[in-house]
Enzyme design. Structure first.
Site, PDB file in Angstrom:
ATOM      1  N   LYS B  93      50.313  65.857  84.210  1.00  0.00           N
ATOM      2  CA  LYS B  93      50.894  66.853  85.099  1.00  0.00           C
ATOM      3  C   LYS B  93      52.317  66.450  85.488  1.00  0.00           C
ATOM      4  CE  LYS B  93      47.881  68.331  88.054  1.00  0.00           C
ATOM      5  NZ  LYS B  93      46.987  68.233  89.231  1.00  0.00           N
ATOM      6  N   LYS B 142      62.816  60.143  46.864  1.00  0.00           N
ATOM      7  CA  LYS B 142      63.922  61.040  47.171  1.00  0.00           C
ATOM      8  C   LYS B 142      63.423  62.490  47.241  1.00  0.00           C
ATOM      9  CE  LYS B 142      68.467  62.440  45.590  1.00  0.00           C
ATOM     10  NZ  LYS B 142      69.159  62.789  44.343  1.00  0.00           N
ATOM     11  N   LYS B 168      57.463  54.036  50.160  1.00  0.00           N
ATOM     12  CA  LYS B 168      56.679  54.971  50.968  1.00  0.00           C
ATOM     13  C   LYS B 168      56.833  56.394  50.451  1.00  0.00           C
ATOM     14  CE  LYS B 168      58.351  56.979  54.797  1.00  0.00           C
ATOM     15  NZ  LYS B 168      59.223  58.045  54.317  1.00  0.00           N
ATOM     16  N   ASP B 169      55.748  57.142  50.593  1.00  0.00           N
ATOM     17  CA  ASP B 169      55.803  58.573  50.322  1.00  0.00           C
ATOM     18  C   ASP B 169      56.803  59.233  51.248  1.00  0.00           C
ATOM     19  OD1 ASP B 169      54.097  59.178  48.260  1.00  0.00           O
ATOM     20  OD2 ASP B 169      52.401  59.750  49.523  1.00  0.00           O
ATOM     21  N   ASP B 170      57.298  60.372  50.822  1.00  0.00           N
ATOM     22  CA  ASP B 170      58.040  61.216  51.742  1.00  0.00           C
ATOM     23  C   ASP B 170      57.016  61.755  52.749  1.00  0.00           C
ATOM     24  OD1 ASP B 170      59.746  63.006  53.005  1.00  0.00           O
ATOM     25  OD2 ASP B 170      60.740  63.558  51.146  1.00  0.00           O
ATOM     26  N   GLU B 171      57.397  61.779  54.020  1.00  0.00           N
ATOM     27  CA  GLU B 171      56.417  62.224  55.030  1.00  0.00           C
ATOM     28  C   GLU B 171      56.116  63.714  54.925  1.00  0.00           C
ATOM     29  OE1 GLU B 171      59.492  61.463  55.690  1.00  0.00           O
ATOM     30  OE2 GLU B 171      60.351  63.058  56.936  1.00  0.00           O
ATOM     31  N   HIS B 259      55.025  56.773  60.772  1.00  0.00           N
ATOM     32  CA  HIS B 259      56.279  57.524  60.639  1.00  0.00           C
ATOM     33  C   HIS B 259      56.630  58.162  61.980  1.00  0.00           C
ATOM     34  CE1 HIS B 259      59.283  60.390  59.273  1.00  0.00           C
ATOM     35  NE2 HIS B 259      59.411  59.601  58.219  1.00  0.00           N
ATOM     36  N   GLY B 354      66.674  55.284  51.451  1.00  0.00           N
ATOM     37  CA  GLY B 354      66.371  56.375  50.527  1.00  0.00           C
ATOM     38  C   GLY B 354      67.583  56.618  49.644  1.00  0.00           C
ATOM     39  N   GLY B 355      68.531  57.391  50.206  1.00  0.00           N
ATOM     40  CA  GLY B 355      69.771  57.690  49.479  1.00  0.00           C
ATOM     41  C   GLY B 355      70.528  56.434  49.080  1.00  0.00           C
TER      42      GLY B 355
END
Lengths: 408, 408
Positions: B93, B142, B168-171, B259, B354-355
């Site tokens: 609350k 990617k 890791k997988d892409d989420e 993630h 990633g990139g």
């Protein structure tokens, strides 16, 4: 757009090229990259590509401050038909990308087919109670922690005597040795029966479903076996999918009331989070809440009026075959606010009070009566001050003396 | 305080009496009312009563603007030992009561006993990989949506070849007909084996666990049967309790990476929500995440440095018998940032890109190599510009030419 779920964002940035940003969202959250793809691959990937639906740029009153409302359509084919997948797709990574708020979601007809929605909904709850011609009245336990079954039963009975239609557990009452779930259901339903014999009206008791997520369905079945006729769930603490699964469970054959606990961590900021009409409106209904509590625009815990009306709209507007969810604007409600509530919500609303019932100068039962008298007067268009003078309307009079009136 | 879980709030209000507000929280969210209770009842109820631990009032730079840091201790006896009950009690609350942000939680020793915490934790993940003397390197797929198993396998293999420790997988990759969970695991683990034969190093693949909440444990078991050696979970989309249950499940005997999807809806506002060190630090670790991804202070999706260090601290500081969680600062990371990351996080960090791997001018495998070369140089205290000139360090040199260096 058929086959696409559409998300709308409000995005604040004093310098950004919003059209470029929109394109980077549409591509980045779907196929990842687009312009570098060979033409043949583009043909294959096109069905996975997000689309920019619209970009509206606005200036604000503050010099140099700009925002844009950006709408992006995401292909259904990209995500499974569950709310976690939808939310992670449209606002997972993006939620962390600067000042951006998720302001709307429109799911596709296909996505909708995975959601039976509220099992009872507004009409179903009215059917169960046999009340079709007036707003409903809900009351909330006042103090519950540290009380035993006798204490709860007494409090329940007093609330019920005043003519309320629903009584809900306090959302902070968890499984505990003093008032464990099944005993609590038995005890309160016994009080409900005694009160019904007096008032001649039916009553739903929404018992708080708590504990480990994977055990909630079993707890619900236990509660039902013990006689429960409604459930309360702190939906945001468990995630929408838990509500979706509970409401889709054929054995959970009683209405579910969604409590907005934790919602204030998500909706009030203008720059971040998820807007209330999505958070407490569309997603709660999609996940199957029969009743949805949310902060009222009147009382102690406030939500702006316009946002409040948008929550109501999200719960009630026609949407495929989905039943509507009963709006329950809550917090700080006293009988003097009833005309305002009815003006804003019409008759399809649950008037919900805690202190406005328990704190009544003539006692808890009179608290319920005062609300029922206020509802009856407001429906007839009789000003409360006038209605309070009618014979037998001492409860309403005392409430008005204590808390005043805000006529619509 | 023994037997109490303590919450800290930052509360903005230009006029409020913060001491009075603190008291109303301590009473209102526990016993409901206090001063009206008879003395005998007070004695019974005292163990349920919340306590004001401290109230610190501050003025801000804006004239008239004030805030307070308020600490309230909540008796363990009031709530069950699960995160939904804790959060609903301390911020259910209250989250809707004006400008208030939950900035810290300290759970009691008793409450902690219900939480086994990370099953592997930082040390366990290092054990599985056999790497103890350097930061780990994680890479992210990617583009995955719309790709088939062959495409995924090829991408996986190229990433793995560069010497990454985790992929890791892409989420946003959900259950889908092109790359369904079990097939995806089999395919990627096969690529992992081929790459390991080349690189001589072990590799964890965190496959994204998605779908209905109640089916996640079964999905995890399926993935494990298919050969999965790590899992990825969008924790906030499902609620912490789902992670808690998964991590406590004896059959889920592989590490879980959390993630931060949706976290941006909760932590960035100064006035509302839940601070990142609680949201992505303490609660993720309590719920049992072995690795926790969160926005880095360096890259494209930014979190202020101080907040970032507090997330790290929450994942790593000694806390009863709870294992530590591996910090994974993410987004916008390229090899030139490695010295900064090591300066801030030390060696106990997962460098995640990633990139920065896929976009390497010499290709994906070189992307991984560039990171490994940067990590080796930074550990030895060799400036990257210098290391880039060493024989065989073409990948690092190309990365620096492309993205530059930020020396610590």
């Amino acid at each position: 757009m058929n086959g696409y779920c559409t998300a709308t964002y409000r995005c604040y940035d004093d310098k950004a090229d919003f059209h470029k940003k929109a394109l980077s969202i549409a591509v980045g959250l779907t196929v990842g990259s687009w312009t570098d793809l060979p033409e043949a691959r583009k043909a294959e990937m096109e069905k996975h590509l997000g689309r920019v639906v619209s970009v509206e740029v606005h200036e604000t009153d503050r010099p140099g401050e700009r925002y844009a409302d950006i709408r992006i359509a995401y292909p259904d084919i990209n995500f499974s038909r569950d709310i976690p997948a939808l939310l992670v797709t449209i606002f997972g990574k993006l939620s962390m990308d600067g000042r951006i708020k998720l302001t709307d979601i429109d799911v596709s007809g296909d996505f909708l087919t995975a959601f039976p929605g509220p099992k009872f909904g507004l009409e179903g709850v009215r059917e169960l109670l046999g009340v079709h011609d007036r707003p409903l009245l809900m009351s909330i336990f006042k103090s519950v922690i540290g009380h035993d079954l006798d204490g709860l039963q007494e409090q329940f009975y007093k609330q019920a005597l005043g003519g309320v239609d629903l009584i809900k557990d306090d959302e902070i009452l968890f499984e505990n040795p003093l008032t464990p779930l099944e005993k609590r259901v038995e005890t309160c339903m016994e009080a409900a029966r005694r009160a019904s014999a007096q008032t001649g009206q039916k009553l739903l008791y929404a018992v708080n479903l708590t504990g480990p997520a994977s055990k909630l369905a079993a707890q619900a079945r236990k509660a039902i076996s013990a006689g429960a006729n409604a459930l309360l769930l702190n939906v945001l603490a468990y995630g929408y999918d838990t509500l979706h699964e509970l409401s889709s469970d054929p054995e959970v054959n009683i209405p579910i009331a969604a409590h907005p606990a934790l919602a204030g961590a998500l909706y009030p900021s203008p720059h971040y989070g998820i807007a209330a009409p999505v958070l407490l409106g569309k997603l709660m209904r999609l996940a199957g809440a029969d009743l949805v509590l949310f902060p009222s625009p009147y009382g102690s815990v406030v939500m702006p009026k316009e946002e409040n009306m948008a929550v109501k709209e999200a719960l009630l507007h026609p949407l495929s075959t989905l039943r509507t969810s009963f709006p329950v604007p809550s917090a700080g409600i006293h009988p003097g606010l009833v005309p305002l509530i009815l003006r804003d919500f019409g008759s399809d609303v649950v008037v919900n009070a805690g202190g406005g019932i328990h704190g009544h100068p003539l006692g808890t039962a009179a608290g319920g009566e005062a609300f029922r008298q206020a509802i009856a007067a407001a429906l007839k268009g009789v000003p409360l001050a006038e209605a309070a003078g009618e014979p037998g309307h001492e409860p309403l009079r005392a409430a008005i003396d204590a808390w005043g009136v805000k006529e619509a």
